[in-house]
Design an enzyme around this catalytic site. Structure first.
Site, PDB file in Angstrom:
ATOM      1  CE  LYS A   1     -12.307  10.325 -18.481  1.00 42.98           C
ATOM      2  NZ  LYS A   1     -12.420  10.348 -17.559  1.00 42.98           N
TER       3      LYS A   1
ATOM      4  NE  ARG B   1      -3.064   0.567   2.939  1.00 45.36           N
ATOM      5  CZ  ARG B   1      -2.430   0.626   4.035  1.00 45.36           C
ATOM      6  NH1 ARG B   1      -1.787   1.623   4.848  1.00 45.36           N
ATOM      7  NH2 ARG B   1      -2.831  -0.671   5.384  1.00 45.36           N
TER       8      ARG B   1
ATOM      9  CG  ASP C   1      -8.626  17.559 -13.996  1.00 49.16           C
ATOM     10  OD1 ASP C   1      -7.976  17.044 -15.009  1.00 49.16           O
ATOM     11  OD2 ASP C   1      -9.406  17.356 -13.144  1.00 49.16           O
TER      12      ASP C   1
ATOM     13  CE1 TYR D   1     -16.546  13.999 -14.673  1.00 49.26           C
ATOM     14  CE2 TYR D   1     -15.081  12.994 -12.776  1.00 49.26           C
ATOM     15  CZ  TYR D   1     -15.639  12.894 -13.820  1.00 49.26           C
ATOM     16  OH  TYR D   1     -16.477  11.367 -13.761  1.00 49.26           O
TER      17      TYR D   1
HETATM   18  C1  PLP Z   1     -11.980  16.225 -15.975  1.00 49.06           C
HETATM   19  C2  PLP Z   1     -11.604  15.849 -15.330  1.00 49.06           C
HETATM   20  N1  PLP Z   1     -11.452  15.159 -13.921  1.00 49.06           N
HETATM   21  C3  PLP Z   1     -11.661  13.907 -13.211  1.00 49.06           C
HETATM   22  C4  PLP Z   1     -11.706  13.124 -13.578  1.00 49.06           C
HETATM   23  C5  PLP Z   1     -12.209  11.537 -12.723  1.00 49.06           C
HETATM   24  O1  PLP Z   1     -11.445  10.756 -13.618  1.00 49.06           O
HETATM   25  P1  PLP Z   1     -11.529   8.999 -13.154  1.00 49.06           P
HETATM   26  O2  PLP Z   1     -12.810   8.928 -14.082  1.00 49.06           O
HETATM   27  O3  PLP Z   1     -10.540   8.129 -13.202  1.00 49.06           O
HETATM   28  O4  PLP Z   1     -11.835   8.218 -11.709  1.00 49.06           O
HETATM   29  C6  PLP Z   1     -12.520  12.800 -15.162  1.00 49.06           C
HETATM   30  C7  PLP Z   1     -13.339  11.419 -15.358  1.00 49.06           C
HETATM   31  O5  PLP Z   1     -14.443  11.628 -16.313  1.00 49.06           O
HETATM   32  C8  PLP Z   1     -12.767  14.141 -15.726  1.00 49.06           C
HETATM   33  O6  PLP Z   1     -12.724  14.150 -17.276  1.00 49.06           O
END
Ligand code: PLP
Length: 381
Positions: A201, A52, A176, A105
């Site tokens: 992504k 971990r 982000d 998001y």
């Molecule tokens: C801009 C953005 N940040 C964070 C996330 C969250 O990521 P995850 O789906 O890998 O948990 C997403 C998911 O769609 C996203 O588009």
């Protein structure tokens, strides 16, 4: 031998994070399936103790993403992008104030909203295209989370100005960078304290893993985030880590191919009578096109379009009919994979009402661009 930083990202993506090339060594790092590591029998000299806290299967991805984002520390890999976003709470004192884009998001928005409801934080939501209002909202805040482009409205923020203001105000700034990847934007260079990614992504790129990452060159924040990961336990699996590194090898090719398709598609849609508004930062009609051109190395491969209803048709029905008629675009959430995906965003609870009901978000893939355009043309007939 040159330093890693002397090579382009395109070369680093292929050559980085490999075992030393000695006779009989594997070309790729082996995947290590082990929950614990052999100790020394005393309390010192161990690099790893328990799975971990560390796993050699994380190291290659973490080192390579750290180099690409030009961080002085390796990335900190998490079990998902949301686990990475949730780790930001370790940086906010109880009752502290967090500033978020109103079109961030929706998972991040819901997470922070629930924290606010529980009394753990205060939340300020901002229009990140309004630089002065966003800077004003930083007053008294503890952490600002920025997205640019936002998801799904694709608004562009004046990141340089906002990150400078956050630094001057002594507020922890987070970007982000999921939509851009370090190929299009390196927020730490612009003055961000922390970068988060949904590795799921573009970085992993094949819609077959869920992972996230946090990066920072600030050693104190790095220690806090690593500690959070170890204690909250949202760690990456060895196999997912391997798949993410393997996927990332082709990031430069995938991203540029998808961007070329996205521009072609955005161009076509913007001239079509059944389309209301097309949003793509690469289109001159995008409200922040010049800012995007100044800040980004590429415009990404996400675009949105509002579908005009036929006479008597509802906004939702117009979008649904369009999506159902497509053949090459799979109706699914997520983005950044090699395949084109489409969805009506307001189907998600938590998506703000300012996102139109007939807005579809398209994650453009790396299929043949002319065939994608033809498929969309046929679906709009
Ligand atoms: C801009 C953005 N940040 C964070 C996330 C969250 O990521 P995850 O789906 O890998 O948990 C997403 C998911 O769609 C996203 O588009």
């Amino acid at each position: 031998m040159k330093n890693a930083q002397d090579f382009s990202a395109q070369t680093l993506l292929v050559t980085g994070a490999r075992p030393r090339p000695v006779t009989n060594a594997p070309l790729n790092e082996p995947v290590v399936f082990s929950s614990t590591f052999v100790g020394t029998g005393s309390d010192s000299g161990e690099e790893r103790t328990y799975g971990r806290y560390a796993n050699p299967s994380w190291d290659g991805f973490e080192d390579l993403l750290g180099q690409l984002e030009e961080a002085t520390n390796p990335a900190i890999l998490f079990s998902s992008g949301m686990a990475a976003v949730a780790a930001l709470t370790a940086l906010v004192p109880f009752g502290g104030t967090v500033v978020v884009p109103r079109h961030a998001y929706q998972g991040s928005l819901v997470l922070f909203r629930q924290q606010e409801e529980a009394g753990a934080i205060k939340l300020k939501s901002v229009d990140i295209t309004d630089t002065q209002a966003t800077i004003a909202a930083l007053d008294g805040a503890d952490l600002v989370l920025l997205e640019s482009p936002t998801n799904p409205m694709l608004e562009i923020a004046d990141l340089a100005a906002l990150l400078r203001a956050a630094r001057e105000a002594g507020i922890i700034s987070v970007v982000d960078n999921t939509f851009n990847t370090p190929l299009n934007l390196r927020p730490l260079e612009l003055g961000a304290d922390v970068v988060v990614h949904s590795v799921t992504k573009y970085l992993a790129g094949h819609s077959d893993v869920i992972l996230g990452a946090v990066l920072t060159s600030n050693d104190e924040l790095y220690a806090k985030i690593r500690n959070h990961r170890a204690l909250h336990g949202a760690i990456a699996g060895p196999m997912e880590s391997f798949l993410a590194l393997r996927g990332m090898r082709t990031l430069a090719l995938r991203l540029r191919a998808a961007e070329a398709n996205a521009l072609q598609l955005a161009d076509f849609l913007s001239q079509h009578e059944r389309i209301g508004e097309v949003r793509y930062p690469g289109l001159p009609s995008h409200p922040q096109h010049e800012l995007a051109t100044e800040l980004l190395g590429g415009y990404g491969a996400i675009l949105t379009a509002t579908i005009n209803p036929r006479p008597g048709q509802s906004l939702v029905a117009a979008a649904d009919e369009f999506i159902a008629a497509l053949q090459l675009f799979t109706p699914a959430t997520s983005l950044g994979g090699v395949e084109s995906l489409v969805e009506r965003r307001r189907r998600h609870q938590g998506e703000p009402e300012s996102v139109p009901e007939n807005l579809v978000r398209i994650s453009v893939g790396i299929e043949n661009g002319a065939e994608l355009v033809a498929d969309v043309a046929a679906a709009l007939e």
